[in-house]
Design an enzyme around this catalytic site. Structure first.
Site, PDB file in Angstrom:
ATOM      1  N   LYS A 196      25.308 -69.814  22.904  1.00  0.00           N
ATOM      2  CA  LYS A 196      24.666 -69.161  21.935  1.00  0.00           C
ATOM      3  C   LYS A 196      23.125 -69.682  21.617  1.00  0.00           C
ATOM      4  CE  LYS A 196      28.855 -68.490  19.193  1.00  0.00           C
ATOM      5  NZ  LYS A 196      29.503 -68.832  17.908  1.00  0.00           N
ATOM      6  N   ALA A 235      26.954 -80.122  10.438  1.00  0.00           N
ATOM      7  CA  ALA A 235      25.845 -79.633  10.231  1.00  0.00           C
ATOM      8  C   ALA A 235      25.470 -79.467  11.803  1.00  0.00           C
ATOM      9  CB  ALA A 235      24.784 -80.600   9.691  1.00  0.00           C
ATOM     10  N   TYR A 240      40.797 -71.757  15.151  1.00  0.00           N
ATOM     11  CA  TYR A 240      42.203 -71.258  14.702  1.00  0.00           C
ATOM     12  C   TYR A 240      43.026 -71.672  16.017  1.00  0.00           C
ATOM     13  CZ  TYR A 240      40.311 -67.845  17.981  1.00  0.00           C
ATOM     14  OH  TYR A 240      39.635 -67.062  18.931  1.00  0.00           O
ATOM     15  N   GLY A 250      40.303 -69.670  11.246  1.00  0.00           N
ATOM     16  CA  GLY A 250      38.977 -68.830  11.273  1.00  0.00           C
ATOM     17  C   GLY A 250      39.413 -67.371  12.194  1.00  0.00           C
TER      18      GLY A 250
HETATM   19  P1  ATR Z   1      29.211 -76.607  16.985  1.00  0.00           P
HETATM   20  O1  ATR Z   1      28.392 -75.698  17.469  1.00  0.00           O
HETATM   21  O2  ATR Z   1      30.828 -76.552  17.014  1.00  0.00           O
HETATM   22  O3  ATR Z   1      28.723 -76.751  15.556  1.00  0.00           O
HETATM   23  P2  ATR Z   1      27.783 -79.049  17.312  1.00  0.00           P
HETATM   24  O4  ATR Z   1      26.412 -78.497  17.215  1.00  0.00           O
HETATM   25  O5  ATR Z   1      28.037 -80.132  18.792  1.00  0.00           O
HETATM   26  O6  ATR Z   1      28.927 -78.006  17.512  1.00  0.00           O
HETATM   27  O7  ATR Z   1      28.301 -79.697  16.071  1.00  0.00           O
HETATM   28  C1  ATR Z   1      29.453 -80.417  15.930  1.00  0.00           C
HETATM   29  C2  ATR Z   1      29.610 -80.764  14.494  1.00  0.00           C
HETATM   30  O8  ATR Z   1      30.911 -81.271  14.204  1.00  0.00           O
HETATM   31  C3  ATR Z   1      28.479 -81.832  13.982  1.00  0.00           C
HETATM   32  O9  ATR Z   1      28.241 -81.609  12.609  1.00  0.00           O
HETATM   33  C4  ATR Z   1      29.446 -83.250  14.156  1.00  0.00           C
HETATM   34  O10 ATR Z   1      28.905 -84.195  13.267  1.00  0.00           O
HETATM   35  P3  ATR Z   1      27.804 -85.524  13.644  1.00  0.00           P
HETATM   36  O11 ATR Z   1      26.585 -84.246  13.966  1.00  0.00           O
HETATM   37  O12 ATR Z   1      27.967 -86.111  12.679  1.00  0.00           O
HETATM   38  O13 ATR Z   1      28.245 -85.451  15.279  1.00  0.00           O
HETATM   39  C5  ATR Z   1      30.791 -82.685  13.835  1.00  0.00           C
HETATM   40  N1  ATR Z   1      32.047 -83.522  14.131  1.00  0.00           N
HETATM   41  C6  ATR Z   1      32.265 -83.400  15.270  1.00  0.00           C
HETATM   42  N2  ATR Z   1      33.688 -84.344  15.483  1.00  0.00           N
HETATM   43  C7  ATR Z   1      33.795 -84.564  14.153  1.00  0.00           C
HETATM   44  C8  ATR Z   1      34.691 -85.455  13.492  1.00  0.00           C
HETATM   45  N3  ATR Z   1      35.667 -86.077  14.192  1.00  0.00           N
HETATM   46  N4  ATR Z   1      34.660 -85.873  12.189  1.00  0.00           N
HETATM   47  C9  ATR Z   1      33.764 -85.385  11.489  1.00  0.00           C
HETATM   48  N5  ATR Z   1      32.637 -84.464  12.052  1.00  0.00           N
HETATM   49  C10 ATR Z   1      32.609 -84.338  13.310  1.00  0.00           C
END
Ligand code: ATR
Length: 272
Positions: free
Chosen positions: A65, A127, A218, A239
């Site tokens: 993406k 985020a 989902y 989702g």
């Molecule tokens: P995506 O494109 O799916 O959003 P990404 O850009 O890698 O993937 O972002 C993953 C998000 O999930 C981030 O907000 C991450 O939090 P951090 O920025 O603090 O790493 C969050 N995330 C992933 N695993 C998590 C968990 N076990 N608990 C809380 N937040 C999680």
């Protein structure tokens, strides 16, 4: 026949071909929609090969993406705001990059779940790319507040800064999970935690009876987030509705006809 596809890696699990085939049947549009596994280092080449074969448009899923932003020659406002592209349209004016994920989420909340966003307290968990893609469409519905919580608060704060300048000033704010005080009307899990069957460290106090808790993921079973939310009085949603709605937005962009999503979502839920 006009040709479309979804690019991903992996892509075998994608429900997009079934969804677009159902839209095409329903609207009487003649088109062909495939899945294409693009090599991790060969996304741009795969897109250009598809265009050379007569492709008219494509959806883009993980992990392409962000790269799709660079492949596009022009971006819609919502793709610019999201910083990511999930829909490509191959036109006489070049490759247009769009992002229909946020519009899909909002349509699912407002139309399918029947929950208005306007004047509501909304909590967005995460985020990363998924969260960033939905902020602008959420703000367009004028929530009373939009709190973004993330483990790494600096990433959430950066999102707030970005969207304060795009109409979110005074509405959007960033918080650490530990500082969250609820309750909220709508809680959206945009973290990737559910992929690891993990629960973001969200306190139960963000939910009250009737809160809508939506997980962008989902699967066969409710996610741990949905189970936790339901245990604390929330109405839960996965989702799948967002997936169908973002596909409908892409279909409308390509074909100029907006399909009836309710029928297709019901078919998918029934496993058809
Ligand atoms: P995506 O494109 O799916 O959003 P990404 O850009 O890698 O993937 O972002 C993953 C998000 O999930 C981030 O907000 C991450 O939090 P951090 O920025 O603090 O790493 C969050 N995330 C992933 N695993 C998590 C968990 N076990 N608990 C809380 N937040 C999680």
């Amino acid at each position: 026949m006009d040709r479309y596809c979804v690019f991903g890696n992996p892509v075998a699990h994608s429900k997009s071909p079934a969804i677009h085939a159902a839209f095409a049947r329903q609207t009487g549009q003649r088109l062909d929609y495939d899945k294409r596994l693009a090599p991790l280092d060969g996304f741009a080449a795969a897109v250009h090969a598809f265009i050379a074969e007569g492709g008219k448009g494509a959806n883009v899923t993980v992990p392409f993406k962000l790269e799709a932003v660079r492949v596009a020659q022009a971006l819609t406002i919502r793709a610019q705001a999201a910083g990511a592209v999930n829909t490509l349209h191959f036109t006489d004016d070049g490759i247009i990059g769009d992002n229909t994920d946020g519009a899909g989420l909002v349509a699912d909340i407002v139309n399918n779940a029947g929950v208005p966003i306007t004047a509501k307290r909304v909590l967005l968990l995460g985020a990363g790319g998924a969260a960033r893609g939905v902020v602008l469409p959420l703000l367009e519905h004028r929530p009373r507040q939009l709190v973004i919580a993330n483990r790494t608060v600096a990433t959430a704060a950066a999102l707030v800064e970005r969207f304060a300048a795009l109409g979110g000033a005074g509405v959007v704010s960033a918080l650490d999970y530990a500082d969250l005080a609820g309750p909220f009307d709508i809680v959206i899990n945009a973290t990737s935690a559910s992929l690891d069957a993990d629960l973001p460290p969200v306190p139960a106090s963000v939910f009250e009876c009737g809160t809508l808790a939506l997980d962008m993921m989902y699967g066969e079973q409710p996610t741990v987030f949905m189970q936790f939310a339901a245990d604390h009085g929330a109405l839960t949603r996965d989702g799948l509705g967002m997936l169908v709605e973002q596909a409908a937005e892409a279909f409308a962009l390509w074909r100029g006809v907006h399909p009836d999503t309710a029928a297709v979502l019901a078919q998918l839920r029934a496993g058809a």
